[in-house]
Write a protein that holds these residues in place. Structure first.
Motif, short mmCIF file in Angstrom:
data_model
loop_
_atom_site.label_atom_id
_atom_site.label_comp_id
_atom_site.label_asym_id
_atom_site.label_seq_id
_atom_site.Cartn_x
_atom_site.Cartn_y
_atom_site.Cartn_z
N UNK A 93 0.84 -1.20 0.00
CA UNK A 93 0.00 0.00 0.00
C UNK A 93 0.88 1.25 0.00
N UNK A 94 1.93 1.23 0.79
CA UNK A 94 2.83 2.39 0.88
C UNK A 94 3.60 2.57 -0.44
N UNK A 95 4.04 1.46 -1.04
CA UNK A 95 4.71 1.53 -2.33
C UNK A 95 3.80 2.14 -3.38
N UNK A 96 2.56 1.69 -3.41
CA UNK A 96 1.62 2.21 -4.40
C UNK A 96 1.32 3.69 -4.16
N UNK A 97 1.23 4.09 -2.92
CA UNK A 97 0.98 5.48 -2.59
C UNK A 97 2.11 6.37 -3.11
N UNK A 98 3.35 5.93 -2.90
CA UNK A 98 4.51 6.69 -3.37
C UNK A 98 4.54 6.76 -4.89
N UNK A 99 4.34 5.61 -5.54
CA UNK A 99 4.39 5.57 -7.00
C UNK A 99 3.28 6.42 -7.61
N UNK A 100 2.08 6.36 -7.02
CA UNK A 100 0.97 7.17 -7.53
C UNK A 100 1.28 8.66 -7.38
N UNK A 101 1.74 9.06 -6.21
CA UNK A 101 2.05 10.47 -6.00
C UNK A 101 3.12 10.97 -6.96
N UNK A 102 4.20 10.19 -7.10
CA UNK A 102 5.29 10.63 -7.97
C UNK A 102 4.98 10.44 -9.44
#
Length: 600
Positions: free
Chosen positions: A300-309
């Motif tokens: 979930x944290x990985x996806x959050x970072x990738x989505x934001x960036x």
């Protein structure tokens, strides 16, 4: 024209645009990527492994395997782990180093640390129960976690270390690959996964006279601690009384400059292009917070970072660091417009961010001339951003001199040192922080000769650029997979891309084994469709990079059809991940050609 934002400074946009163009043109070179050379000649010995037992020897291996994985870095580790999870146990891993770790095995220079948050970069934290010691882990800790993964999933027993895969040859009649190594091994494999890594082929600048220097000189990935003393933590006591020159101001240079400056009598940093240096903000991990995280938190944290960036708005910024900060600028994400790399909103955010980066230089570096030379004048994503809380500070030390080459680079190397603008700087040691070949030639970077159907080499097949499905498979080379960023969706967190790719190919390989398929490769139509989609979706990115300061990201300023084909998938990581997941859900049939297993 002047831009004014109530949260930022007044900026003369026309003057800034002219400055960007001026600084870019200073650095354009006719030889492009040809300005670099491999570790050859005097430096050929540095392509050996300084961390391995010197007298290692073993008898050649002859065996059969379901899967050969080439490379023991994170890509190879993740692939082997995912195969293990699916019950694929007949695996052989080939690794040229003496242990797992890949980039983190080879690179042990002082100050080495990951720029991506360790909680999303170090994989399988939930499965291993490992808690990183800091938000941004040191290289030695990442290396140890690689070893922990290999131990937990029992990968050591399947691995041939200090072994370099040299030739792969496909045999249609047997539906297998013959894999030959530098130690005389012959392994018959139904499937081969090439996970040789993004940073596996060190490069040196082709400076005239580079072999003439009489003192120690080395690439950062082959750090000479016999000369410098100390280790990756510092304590470089061998540099006492020495004049040291460092060439390179990318991530590696940013990290190794401070520890060298601490111990050298004099450090000269030779700069062609200043780096963008943002706040790192490192801190120890909160163990209690870490233990309180719910199952599934890492993905979930990985996806959050990738989505934001990727410019996709999120209700929460879980990582909350300098990399995601850009995407929290005003007007950054409404309607998803920030996903367009050439959009007005994104351009505005980048301009404001780079202005704060330049202001940070002024706030730290005391000498005005040095501070001005350290200011980057290019768009934020023209180069990979750098992060440090102690790099800019070293230029306030009396023993550190910035030798700014105004974009020209070092003129030549002499037996005694380096020449810039006609002036020789006498040195006792030269350190090359000049990086690695990146998305140029697969054969050059991997060192592999791959011969597919009808005796066609992969190098010849990709002579004018890669042709793939999802960046991982290519027609005419059945059962062969490549983990790369070429024609693949790229997250700023490489591990997210590697994780998605390893899951996809493990699903596909296990699907083939379970259903007695002897071979699988993309259909001609699927490969053409993906290549055309990559070219179409890359147009905006290539347009942006065409106006960027030269770097490895834009082939040193040279655009070509090969560069376009060897670029990442322009649609971004999120749609790319969706393509892979859709293929797995639908049973792979839509874009792949399967052949039944031929009984021997």
């Amino acid at each position: 024209m002047t831009s004014h934002d109530h949260d930022g400074p007044d900026i003369d946009l026309d003057a800034l645009a002219r400055k960007y163009v001026e600084e870019r043109e200073k650095r354009l070179r006719a030889d492009g990527v040809g300005q670099y050379q491999s570790l050859s000649g005097k430096f050929a010995s540095f392509d050996t492994d300084p961390n391995a037992p010197p007298d290692f020897d073993r008898d050649p291996v002859r065996r059969q395997a379901d899967v050969v994985v080439i490379g023991g870095g994170y890509g190879g580790l993740l692939t082997a782990v995912q195969l293990r999870k699916r019950g694929v146990n007949n695996i052989v891993i080939l690794e040229k180093g003496a242990d797992f770790g890949g980039t983190w095995y080879w690179n042990r220079y002082p100050g080495i640390r990951c720029d991506v948050e360790s909680y999303i970069y170090m994989p399988l934290l939930e499965e291993t129960g490992y808690i990183p010691s800091e938000k941004y882990a040191r290289g030695a800790e990442i290396y140890e976690q690689c070893r922990l993964i290999a131990e937990k999933f029992d990968l050591y027993r399947d691995t041939l270390f200090q072994t370099l895969a040299e030739t792969l040859a496909w045999h249609e009649d047997r539906q297998c690959w013959d894999v030959a190594t530098n130690r005389g091994d012959t392994i018959e494999a139904r499937f081969v996964v090439s996970a040789t890594g993004l940073y596996s082929s060190p490069k040196l600048p082709g400076i005239p006279g580079i072999e003439q220097f009489e003192g120690p000189s080395f690439h950062t990935s082959r750090w000479n601690y016999d000369f410098t003393g100390g280790n990756a933590e510092g304590n470089l006591t061998g540099l006492a009384g020495k004049k040291v020159g460092i060439i390179g101001t990318g991530s590696t240079g940013i990290q190794c400059v401070p520890p060298v400056a601490e111990y050298a009598e004099q450090l000269y940093l030779f700069q062609r292009t200043p780096a963008s240096i943002d706040v790192r903000g490192n801190r120890p991990s909160d163990v209690e917070w870490f233990k309180s995280l719910p199952p599934g938190w890492q993905r979930e944290r990985m996806m959050n970072f990738t989505a934001l960036t990727s410019g996709v708005a999120q209700d929460e910024d879980m990582v909350n660091d300098s990399m995601t900060n850009l995407f929290r600028q005003p007007d950054a994400t409404p309607g998803g417009r920030f996903q367009d790399i050439n959009s007005e909103e994104r351009n505005k955010a980048e301009i404001l961010r780079m202005e704060t980066v330049r202001q940070r230089v002024d706030s730290i570096v005391k000498d005005r001339k040095t501070a001005e030379a350290l200011k980057p004048y290019f768009h934020y994503f023209c180069k990979r951003p750098g992060f440090s809380d102690n790099y800019l500070q070293v230029f306030n030390r009396p023993n550190v001199t910035l030798v700014d080459t105004a974009g020209k680079g070092v003129e030549r190397v002499t037996p005694r040192g380096l020449v810039v603008d006609g002036q020789e700087h006498e040195l006792d040691c030269i350190i090359y922080a000049t990086g690695f070949d990146f998305m140029t030639s697969y054969a050059r970077e991997s060192g592999l000769t791959v011969i597919g159907r009808e005796d066609t080499s992969l190098e010849a097949h990709w002579k004018h650029g890669a042709r793939t499905l999802f960046g991982m498979q290519t027609r005419g080379f059945p059962n062969f997979f490549v983990l790369t960023l070429v024609q693949a969706g790229v997250s700023f967190n490489y591990l997210h891309t590697a994780d998605a790719q390893s899951i996809y190919l493990a699903d596909l390989i296990s699907h083939c084994l379970e259903n007695n398929f002897g071979s699988v490769e993309p259909t001609a139509e699927a490969e053409d469709e993906w290549v055309n989609l990559c070219l179409e979706r890359s147009e905006a990115r290539l347009k942006f990079l065409a106006n960027c300061t030269p770097s490895y990201l834009n082939y040193e300023g040279q655009q070509s059809e090969e560069f376009a084909l060897n670029s990442p998938f322009g649609g971004g990581p999120l749609p790319y991940f969706e393509y892979l997941e859709e293929m797995s859900r639908e049973g792979f049939a839509s874009r792949l050609e399967f052949k039944a297993l031929v009984e021997s």
